[in-house]
Write a protein that holds these residues in place. Structure first.
Motif, mmCIF file in Angstrom:
data_model
loop_
_atom_site.group_PDB
_atom_site.id
_atom_site.type_symbol
_atom_site.label_atom_id
_atom_site.label_comp_id
_atom_site.label_asym_id
_atom_site.label_seq_id
_atom_site.Cartn_x
_atom_site.Cartn_y
_atom_site.Cartn_z
ATOM 1 N N SER A 1 26.808 5.481 9.510
ATOM 2 C CA SER A 1 28.165 5.911 9.841
ATOM 3 C C SER A 1 28.974 6.193 8.573
ATOM 4 O O SER A 1 29.706 7.183 8.490
ATOM 5 N N HIS A 2 28.822 5.350 7.573
ATOM 6 C CA HIS A 2 29.524 5.551 6.310
ATOM 7 C C HIS A 2 29.024 6.816 5.603
ATOM 8 O O HIS A 2 29.815 7.570 5.034
ATOM 9 N N CYS B 1 33.675 14.044 3.973
ATOM 10 C CA CYS B 1 34.815 13.920 3.071
ATOM 11 C C CYS B 1 34.589 14.621 1.722
ATOM 12 O O CYS B 1 35.485 15.287 1.216
ATOM 13 N N ALA C 1 30.514 9.919 7.224
ATOM 14 C CA ALA C 1 31.908 10.087 6.809
ATOM 15 C C ALA C 1 31.989 10.617 5.376
ATOM 16 O O ALA C 1 32.784 11.512 5.085
ATOM 17 N N ALA C 2 31.155 10.094 4.495
ATOM 18 C CA ALA C 2 31.158 10.548 3.095
ATOM 19 C C ALA C 2 30.727 12.006 2.994
ATOM 20 O O ALA C 2 31.306 12.777 2.224
ATOM 21 N N TYR D 1 39.132 10.237 6.391
ATOM 22 C CA TYR D 1 37.727 9.874 6.568
ATOM 23 C C TYR D 1 37.406 8.402 6.359
ATOM 24 O O TYR D 1 36.356 7.934 6.787
ATOM 25 N N ALA D 2 38.258 7.648 5.723
ATOM 26 C CA ALA D 2 37.963 6.232 5.500
ATOM 27 C C ALA D 2 37.799 5.447 6.796
ATOM 28 O O ALA D 2 36.894 4.626 6.907
ATOM 29 N N THR E 1 36.623 6.411 9.624
ATOM 30 C CA THR E 1 35.618 6.992 10.518
ATOM 31 C C THR E 1 34.619 5.978 11.068
ATOM 32 O O THR E 1 34.309 6.013 12.254
ATOM 33 N N PRO E 2 34.079 5.044 10.266
ATOM 34 C CA PRO E 2 33.094 4.092 10.812
ATOM 35 C C PRO E 2 33.674 3.061 11.769
ATOM 36 O O PRO E 2 32.942 2.409 12.500
ATOM 37 N N TYR F 1 25.763 -0.359 9.285
ATOM 38 C CA TYR F 1 26.873 0.589 9.285
ATOM 39 C C TYR F 1 26.678 1.724 8.287
ATOM 40 O O TYR F 1 27.474 2.653 8.246
ATOM 41 N N GLN F 2 25.628 1.669 7.499
ATOM 42 C CA GLN F 2 25.407 2.674 6.468
ATOM 43 C C GLN F 2 25.334 4.100 7.018
ATOM 44 O O GLN F 2 25.945 5.000 6.442
#
Length: 79
Positions: free
Chosen positions: A36-37, A44, A40-41, A62-63, A65-66, A33-34
Motif C-alpha cells: 500500500s505504501h 506521489c 502511494a509512493a 498521498y501520505a 493513502t495506506p 502495509y508495504q
C-alpha cells in the motif's frame, strides 16, 4: 468498539482494544502495509517531479493513502 483505550478503565474491553491495536501496529506488522505504501509512493513521486513547488499539496494528498487499508484490516478482525 472504543478506540480510546487509553481513557477507559482496565477491563475486558480495554484488553480486547489493546490486543487488536497491537496486532496491526507493532513493528513486525509493518511489512504487510508495504504494498500500500509503495502504491502511494509510485503515485506521489511523478507528481513531485512534475510540480515540485507544490510539495506540501502532494504529500498531504498521498501520505494518508495506506490508512483505509489498515482500517479495513483492523475492522474486519474485530467484527
Amino acid at each position: 468498539m472504543k478506540w480510546e483505550f487509553n481513557f477507559i478503565s482496565y477491563n475486558a474491553i480495554w484488553r480486547r482494544c489493546r490486543r487488536t491495536f497491537h496486532n496491526y501496529f507493532h513493528p513486525g506488522a509493518v511489512p504487510q502495509y508495504q504494498p500500500s505504501h509503495l502504491r502511494a509512493a509510485r503515485k506521489c513521486l511523478p507528481k513531485l517531479l512534475e510540480d515540485p513547488t507544490n510539495f506540501r499539496v502532494h504529500i498531504r494528498r498521498y501520505a494518508p493513502t495506506p490508512i483505509p487499508f489498515i482500517l479495513q484490516c483492523v475492522l474486519t478482525s474485530i467484527i
